[in-house]
Design an enzyme around this catalytic site. Sequence first.
Site, PDB file in Angstrom:
ATOM      1  N   GLU A 101    -103.146  -8.669 -41.557  1.00 13.00           N
ATOM      2  CA  GLU A 101    -102.751  -9.332 -42.795  1.00 13.00           C
ATOM      3  C   GLU A 101    -101.905  -8.374 -43.638  1.00 13.00           C
ATOM      4  O   GLU A 101    -102.170  -7.163 -43.669  1.00 13.00           O
ATOM      5  CB  GLU A 101    -104.013  -9.733 -43.570  1.00 13.00           C
ATOM      6  CG  GLU A 101    -103.754 -10.451 -44.875  1.00 13.00           C
ATOM      7  CD  GLU A 101    -105.031 -10.702 -45.659  1.00 13.00           C
ATOM      8  OE1 GLU A 101    -105.038 -11.639 -46.483  1.00 13.00           O
ATOM      9  OE2 GLU A 101    -106.029  -9.963 -45.460  1.00 13.00           O
ATOM     10  N   LYS A 201    -104.329 -19.172 -45.505  1.00 10.26           N
ATOM     11  CA  LYS A 201    -105.603 -18.604 -45.943  1.00 10.26           C
ATOM     12  C   LYS A 201    -106.238 -19.441 -47.039  1.00 10.26           C
ATOM     13  O   LYS A 201    -105.608 -19.786 -48.035  1.00 10.26           O
ATOM     14  CB  LYS A 201    -105.382 -17.167 -46.434  1.00 10.26           C
ATOM     15  CG  LYS A 201    -106.670 -16.411 -46.761  1.00 10.26           C
ATOM     16  CD  LYS A 201    -106.338 -14.986 -47.173  1.00 10.26           C
ATOM     17  CE  LYS A 201    -107.586 -14.188 -47.528  1.00 10.26           C
ATOM     18  NZ  LYS A 201    -107.239 -12.818 -47.968  1.00 10.26           N
ATOM     19  N   CYS A 234    -109.140 -12.447 -42.990  1.00 12.86           N
ATOM     20  CA  CYS A 234    -109.812 -11.519 -43.905  1.00 12.86           C
ATOM     21  C   CYS A 234    -111.079 -12.096 -44.552  1.00 12.86           C
ATOM     22  O   CYS A 234    -112.084 -12.303 -43.890  1.00 12.86           O
ATOM     23  CB  CYS A 234    -108.811 -11.041 -44.971  1.00 12.86           C
ATOM     24  SG  CYS A 234    -109.288  -9.471 -45.755  1.00 12.86           S
TER      25      CYS A 234
END
Length: 532
Positions: A101, A201, A234
């Site tokens: 990321e 995300k 993440c």
Amino acid sequence: MLSRFTVCIMPGAGGALALFLLGCSALARGICTGERCQAALGEAGYYVAAVYEHQAILSPNPLEFITRQQALELMNQNLDIYEQQVMAAAQKGVQIIVFPEDGIHGFNFTRTSIYPFLDFMPSPKQIRWNPCLEPHRFNDTEVLQRLSCMAIKGEMFLVANLGTKQTCFSSDPGCPSDGRYQFNTNVVFSNNGTLVDYYRKHNLYFEAAFNTPARVDHITFDTPFAGKFGMFTCFDILFFDPAVWILRDPEVKHIVYPTAWMNQLPLLAAIQIQKAFATAFGVNVLAANIHHPSLGMTGSGIHTPLESFWYHDMVSSHGHLIIAQVAKNPPGLIGAENTTSKTDPSHGKFLKLLSSDPSCEKDAQEVHCDQATKWNVNAPPTFHSEMMYDNFTLVPIWGKEGSLQVCSNSLCCYLLYKRPTLTKELYTLGVFDGLHTVHGTYYIQVCAVVKCGGLALDTCGQEVTEAEGVFDFHLWGNFSTSYIFPMVLTSGMTLDTPEQLGWENDHYFLRKSGLSSGLVTAALYGRLYERD
């Protein structure tokens, strides 16, 4: 300060695994290359994967607005490194590679200053597109074009993270005032350069530059070499949607996981949660973290439920490529179904203690643990200390062997332990059952054995990476959730695999003996998603 190192674990409990790590001595055994060799691996039930921990070249002033051309000049420096790693991986027969990321554009932008770094993203579900072969089809897609060409050049599936933009209109009630959505986006390219899919995300971590998509992307993609993969980014790993949701599909056996994770000990170092997720759900996790030790950002790995190859380095200023052969069907943790014989002395004692537990009586409303100390009349007194910004209830672990219990709200945690040698270190058993509210809000139930920072009780909960104390132990608790992440972290940021996990009499337990180095953390990290 940790010395520079790379760790590799070779198969133990699951001897059928054949894993190799670039940079370790196992590389001498080689990873075969070429179509014939890949076919042989496929027939044997393996594929070759790579993750790259990237030291990103960052914008010198991320708050300053620059031109698209200036942004491309910076991003191309990072993409040049990506291309070098793809070609290095191709030489080792890699079939899929994952990049971290924020690795292409960096971080700490505002919504305005990141705009020149964003690519336009068409929907691959509506349009079949190969950016490398059709570069002029859409404007502002230079990054996508380069990634597509890398996939072709390396003849591998490629997963990367970039910023993307999407125009919206005032008729859309969610449309931002500047008329566009901006997303933190993962992309997947096939080995012929076609854009397979993208994931935006959902669980943003203080990312003011990006929007949360109106609907959660539940992204899986098929590969010819290993079947179905899932994908998220993440902070998503701590939440049900999409991380757990996509695993409801039993065909998803592998996860690609770009991350920019800041380590937080003793419970949430990057490699720690990556490994715990793989073990908890019985999947392979290909995790690529960004590399910025000054920000506490390092820790990548290729994790199976049984074994891990990982990299954690707080000294080096360079990136690192991990390559491993991975089983198409991840082997489960041996002993997960309580196959250990009850005649085993250690496990037998655990079962006896479990069946004789007099505490935590339930009534119609709640669980009462007021009489917990009666479980061991010689137990040391409990105390409170902050750990991971939460107020844990703890009890010190004294002596060479014993049994302890500590409770908080509805959760009681128990420890049965034996220590071959006493060291001059303070260890503690801790419990937390409540809403975590710092750097994210989510409900957790945690039972943890941790080494304290010093010999005083108020040092318990501090970040520690080195330890000498070796334990054989059972750790268990009466968890209210089935989503429990087992963690065993030993000295020098070394991962270890539990010997046995499972439910017994409504308690979830972790068993481990024969640690190769001192224990830093052993934990059962439970998530109650419905209470977030």
